[in-house]
Structure formats: structure tokens, C-alpha cells
Design a protein around this motif. Structure first.
Motif, PDB file in Angstrom:
ATOM      1  N   VAL A  67      -0.806   8.803 -13.781  1.00 58.51           N
ATOM      2  CA  VAL A  67      -0.797  10.091 -14.471  1.00 58.51           C
ATOM      3  C   VAL A  67      -1.491  11.160 -13.626  1.00 58.51           C
ATOM      4  N   ASP A  68      -1.397  12.392 -14.093  1.00 62.90           N
ATOM      5  CA  ASP A  68      -2.095  13.517 -13.483  1.00 62.90           C
ATOM      6  C   ASP A  68      -3.598  13.242 -13.443  1.00 62.90           C
ATOM      7  N   GLY A  69      -4.202  13.325 -12.257  1.00 60.89           N
ATOM      8  CA  GLY A  69      -5.615  12.986 -12.093  1.00 60.89           C
ATOM      9  C   GLY A  69      -6.549  13.815 -12.949  1.00 60.89           C
ATOM     10  N   PRO A  70      -6.453  15.150 -12.927  1.00 62.34           N
ATOM     11  CA  PRO A  70      -7.344  15.967 -13.752  1.00 62.34           C
ATOM     12  C   PRO A  70      -7.228  15.671 -15.239  1.00 62.34           C
ATOM     13  N   ILE A  72       4.318  15.794  -9.502  1.00 62.97           N
ATOM     14  CA  ILE A  72       3.146  15.750  -8.633  1.00 62.97           C
ATOM     15  C   ILE A  72       3.473  14.920  -7.406  1.00 62.97           C
ATOM     16  N   GLN A  73       3.166  15.473  -6.237  1.00 58.43           N
ATOM     17  CA  GLN A  73       3.374  14.746  -4.993  1.00 58.43           C
ATOM     18  C   GLN A  73       2.107  13.959  -4.673  1.00 58.43           C
ATOM     19  N   PHE A  74       2.252  12.645  -4.575  1.00 59.71           N
ATOM     20  CA  PHE A  74       1.125  11.776  -4.247  1.00 59.71           C
ATOM     21  C   PHE A  74       1.072  11.563  -2.742  1.00 59.71           C
ATOM     22  N   LYS A  75      -0.127  11.691  -2.188  1.00 58.74           N
ATOM     23  CA  LYS A  75      -0.357  11.380  -0.775  1.00 58.74           C
ATOM     24  C   LYS A  75      -1.689  10.665  -0.663  1.00 58.74           C
ATOM     25  N   ARG A  76      -1.652   9.437  -0.168  1.00 56.81           N
ATOM     26  CA  ARG A  76      -2.890   8.668  -0.047  1.00 56.81           C
ATOM     27  C   ARG A  76      -3.822   9.321   0.969  1.00 56.81           C
ATOM     28  N   GLY A  77      -5.084   9.451   0.590  1.00 53.88           N
ATOM     29  CA  GLY A  77      -6.069  10.027   1.478  1.00 53.88           C
ATOM     30  C   GLY A  77      -7.336  10.340   0.722  1.00 53.88           C
ATOM     31  N   GLN A  78      -8.422  10.487   1.451  1.00 51.68           N
ATOM     32  CA  GLN A  78      -9.732  10.695   0.831  1.00 51.68           C
ATOM     33  C   GLN A  78      -9.751  11.918  -0.076  1.00 51.68           C
ATOM     34  N   ASN A  79      -9.045  12.969   0.301  1.00 47.11           N
ATOM     35  CA  ASN A  79      -9.072  14.213  -0.456  1.00 47.11           C
ATOM     36  C   ASN A  79      -7.822  14.450  -1.287  1.00 47.11           C
ATOM     37  N   THR A  80      -6.889  13.506  -1.255  1.00 42.15           N
ATOM     38  CA  THR A  80      -5.614  13.732  -1.946  1.00 42.15           C
ATOM     39  C   THR A  80      -5.255  12.662  -2.971  1.00 42.15           C
ATOM     40  N   ILE A 129       0.846  -1.193   0.000  1.00 45.03           N
ATOM     41  CA  ILE A 129       0.000   0.000   0.000  1.00 45.03           C
ATOM     42  C   ILE A 129       0.881   1.242   0.000  1.00 45.03           C
ATOM     43  N   VAL A 130       0.865   1.959  -1.144  1.00 43.41           N
ATOM     44  CA  VAL A 130       1.696   3.150  -1.300  1.00 43.41           C
ATOM     45  C   VAL A 130       1.028   4.322  -0.582  1.00 43.41           C
ATOM     46  N   LEU A 131       1.768   4.950   0.323  1.00 43.91           N
ATOM     47  CA  LEU A 131       1.239   6.096   1.063  1.00 43.91           C
ATOM     48  C   LEU A 131       1.618   7.420   0.421  1.00 43.91           C
ATOM     49  N   THR A 132       2.856   7.550  -0.004  1.00 43.36           N
ATOM     50  CA  THR A 132       3.328   8.781  -0.632  1.00 43.36           C
ATOM     51  C   THR A 132       4.317   8.447  -1.736  1.00 43.36           C
ATOM     52  N   GLY A 133       4.577   9.422  -2.580  1.00 43.96           N
ATOM     53  CA  GLY A 133       5.559   9.256  -3.646  1.00 43.96           C
ATOM     54  C   GLY A 133       5.533  10.455  -4.574  1.00 43.96           C
ATOM     55  N   THR A 134       6.455  10.473  -5.503  1.00 45.90           N
ATOM     56  CA  THR A 134       6.564  11.568  -6.468  1.00 45.90           C
ATOM     57  C   THR A 134       6.342  11.034  -7.873  1.00 45.90           C
TER      58      THR A 134
END
Length: 222
Positions: A165-168, A116-124, A101-106
Motif C-alpha cells: 500500500v501507499d507508505g504514508p 505509485i512507482q516503487f523503486k528499491r533504495g534507502q530513500n525510495t 528481490i523486487v527492484l522496481t514495479g507499479t
């Protein structure tokens, strides 16, 4: 098992994209255009793809391609986390998840060129999404509705057809094919189209005439 599964998928990409292929998967900023031999191979495969109109979208449902992010390689990690681990840099993992389970990464995003900085979370979490290079809906309208369920599940979870990829931008692309959407980062379009062709060739997904023309136009500029 994880390494063997991913290397099999990435080896196919490397044949298409030349020496830059593997780099393009782990570091978008280093993505390079396919060499002339690889472009020629992509043209040959494009020429062999069946050209037909879209079938009706009737009956399409994400569930037709199996459970989302199934652990198809049986390595104990779901496909989404496998792809995040493959495509992100400097990852951290949830304790006790066996580095699943990846929590953070670039992410060096191939579609935009942004970091883009990835951070696992409901809003991120949605800042980085996993794109199907050939969208499931597109595949459904171009042959997949006739496939057995096992083939659709394989297609939906094939690393060759998946990229962080970039979410948007992933939302912007939606279920578009090459005739209606290309990555805004023009330097990546040759690799993007070559890889789309590889996926369609592997699974026998057909193209529309407009899509084929768009793919040929990109390859002609490579």
C-alpha cells in the motif's frame, strides 16, 4: 511452492470479495465491492467474533511475532518480497536473486486509488509499504499475547493479512482498528472490512464494541 502458498491465501479472499477479489489484490483500480452473498458471509462471521475490550499493550514487541518478513513458505524469498511480487505490476528483479528481490514495479494503491512507482533504495523504498490489515499491536491487545510463538509468526506473515500500500497512508493507519481508521478510498472499504473480518475469524482475534459497530456500518453500506 510459492504459487500454492499464495493461492491458498488468495482463495480465502476470493470467497469474501466475489469475482473482484483477486483483481483487487493485483490491481487496486479494478477493486470491486463484495457481492451481496459475500457481504452476508462477512456479517455472519462478524457476528461470531468475540467482543471484548482491549487488553493492555504491555509486553508488545515486533519480535514477539518472529523475525520480520521471515520466509515462512520456504520458497527462498522473504515475505516482503513475496507480497511486492504479488501486488505490484511490471516488476523488475535483482539479478541473481531468482526473481526474489523486487527492484522496481507499479502499485495501483487500494487505499488511495493512486498509481505509485516503487523503486528499491534507502530513500525510495518507503513509498510502498507492506500493511498488516490487522496490525500486530492490535492483534496483541486482542488475543495474540496468549498465542504460541508459531501462531504469531504465521499471523505476521500470512498473505491474507498483508498488502502492498501507499507508505504514508500505512504510517497514518499505524496500529488503528476499523473504529479509528478506514482507507480514504471509500470504494475499497467494503473489501477492506470483509478481509479484516476474515483474518480475525481465521485467527480468533476479538473485536471491541466500537470496532464491531464500525465494521457493521461499512458492511451496511456495501
Amino acid at each position: 511452492m510459492r504459487v500454492r502458498a499464495f493461492m491458498a491465501g488468495l482463495a480465502a479472499i476470493t470467497m469474501l470479495t466475489g469475482c473482484g477479489g483477486l483483481e483487487a489484490q493485483s490491481n487496486a483500480s479494478n477493486a470491486s465491492k463484495p457481492d451481496s452473498a459475500s457481504v452476508s458471509q462477512a456479517r455472519d462471521k462478524l457476528a461470531k467474533l468475540t467482543v471484548k475490550g482491549r487488553a493492555p499493550k504491555t509486553g508488545f514487541d515486533r519480535d514477539e511475532f518472529g523475525p520480520a518478513w521471515a520466509d515462512v513458505d520456504h520458497n527462498g524469498c522473504d515475505t516482503r518480497n513475496d507480497i511486492l511480487k504479488r501486488d505490484l505490476e511490471n516488476e523488475t528483479f535483482k539479478s541473481g536473486s531468482r526473481d526474489c528481490i523486487v527492484l522496481t514495479g507499479t502499485l495501483n494503491d487500494p487505499y488511495s486509488g493512486k498509481t505509485i512507482q516503487f523503486k528499491r533504495g534507502q530513500n525510495t523504498s518507503t513509498a510502498v509499504q507492506i500493511d498488516h490489515l490487522i496490525p500486530l499491536s492490535d492483534a496483541w491487545q486482542k488475543g495474540a499475547q496468549q498465542w504460541p510463538a508459531t501462531k504469531r509468526k504465521e499471523f505476521a506473515n500470512d498473505p491474507l493479512n498483508l498488502m502492498a500500500v501507499d507508505g504514508p497512508l500505512n504510517g497514518q493507519k499505524s496500529d488503528s482498528d476499523a473504529a479509528t481508521w478506514l482507507p480514504p478510498r471509500k470504494e475499497y472499504r467494503c473489501t477492506y472490512i470483509a478481509r479484516q473480518i476474515e483474518v480475525k475469524s481465521k485467527y480468533g482475534v476479538w473485536v471491541t464494541s466500537a470496532e464491531k459497530d464500525a465494521m457493521k456500518t461499512v458492511l451496511d453500506g456495501c
